[in-house]
Design a protein around this motif. Structure first.
Motif, short mmCIF file in Angstrom:
data_model
loop_
_atom_site.label_atom_id
_atom_site.label_comp_id
_atom_site.label_asym_id
_atom_site.label_seq_id
_atom_site.Cartn_x
_atom_site.Cartn_y
_atom_site.Cartn_z
N GLY A 1 -19.13 2.96 -14.71
CA GLY A 1 -17.79 2.56 -15.07
C GLY A 1 -17.39 1.29 -14.35
O GLY A 1 -18.00 0.89 -13.34
N ALA A 2 -16.34 0.65 -14.84
CA ALA A 2 -15.87 -0.61 -14.26
C ALA A 2 -15.38 -0.44 -12.82
O ALA A 2 -15.34 -1.41 -12.07
CB ALA A 2 -14.74 -1.17 -15.13
N GLY A 3 -15.02 0.77 -12.43
CA GLY A 3 -14.49 1.00 -11.09
C GLY A 3 -15.54 1.40 -10.07
O GLY A 3 -15.20 1.84 -8.97
N GLU B 1 -19.57 9.08 -3.60
CA GLU B 1 -20.42 8.98 -4.79
C GLU B 1 -19.69 9.74 -5.90
O GLU B 1 -19.61 10.96 -5.87
CB GLU B 1 -21.78 9.61 -4.52
N VAL B 2 -19.12 9.01 -6.86
CA VAL B 2 -18.21 9.61 -7.84
C VAL B 2 -18.81 9.57 -9.24
O VAL B 2 -19.38 8.55 -9.66
CB VAL B 2 -16.85 8.86 -7.86
N SER B 3 -18.67 10.68 -9.95
CA SER B 3 -19.07 10.77 -11.35
C SER B 3 -17.90 11.35 -12.14
O SER B 3 -17.27 12.31 -11.70
CB SER B 3 -20.27 11.69 -11.53
N VAL B 4 -17.64 10.76 -13.30
CA VAL B 4 -16.69 11.34 -14.24
C VAL B 4 -17.52 12.08 -15.27
O VAL B 4 -18.43 11.51 -15.88
CB VAL B 4 -15.81 10.27 -14.91
N LEU B 5 -17.24 13.36 -15.44
CA LEU B 5 -17.99 14.21 -16.37
C LEU B 5 -17.17 14.41 -17.63
O LEU B 5 -15.99 14.78 -17.57
CB LEU B 5 -18.28 15.57 -15.73
N SER C 1 -12.01 5.32 -9.32
CA SER C 1 -12.19 4.00 -8.72
C SER C 1 -11.81 4.01 -7.25
O SER C 1 -12.52 3.44 -6.41
CB SER C 1 -11.34 2.96 -9.46
N GLY C 2 -10.70 4.64 -6.92
CA GLY C 2 -10.25 4.71 -5.53
C GLY C 2 -11.21 5.49 -4.66
O GLY C 2 -11.51 5.08 -3.53
#
Length: 138
Positions: free
Chosen positions: A53-55, A38-42, A30-31
């Motif tokens: 995601g909510a963030g 550009e963020v992805s959680v794998l 989120s931060g």
């Protein structure tokens, strides 16, 4: 900048975060997203999925039959990280003494994808005394 955070057991379904490592990854993702990355959680699970995601970050889940501590990476995850169009600029591996991190770090090193390991715990000498041979690579 494209940043991916890997946590094999991150909940891809959007269920409430109960595990401490999942909460930390959510906060970090989120931060970073708030900062313009550009963020992805794998993660890995029963089926492929994609959701926001909510963030403000993406959650990409890759289908696998491997267990929680398996050294085998999901085939879709290997493709995603191995292709130049989809490969992130940096991968953050989350967790301490976690075998899947060794497997993915080895894969990333061979592909030339930069990564860091965020252990989220203290590397105190006392932690290395129990099961010392298993922890030696760390």
């Amino acid at each position: 900048m494209k940043i991916a955070l890997h946590l094999k057991h991150f909940p891809a379904s959007g269920t409430p975060l109960k595990v401490a490592t999942c909460k930390v990854v959510h906060g970090l993702a989120s931060g970073l997203a708030d900062s313009g990355a550009e963020v992805s959680v794998l993660c890995e699970g029963r089926s492929d999925s994609f959701r926001l995601g909510a963030g403000g970050y993406a959650i990409r889940c890759f289908a696998t039959t491997a267990g929680y501590r398996s050294l085998r990476l999901a085939p879709g995850l290997r493709r995603y990280l191995g292709e130049r169009e989809t490969a992130p600029d940096l991968v953050v591996l989350n967790g301490a003494f976690y075998p899947p991190n060794y497997a993915i770090a080895r894969f990333l090193r061979r592909r030339g994808v930069p990564y860091v390991n965020a252990s989220h715990s203290v590397y105190d000498p006392h932690a290395f005394r129990k099961n010392a041979l298993l922890k030696w690579p760390y």
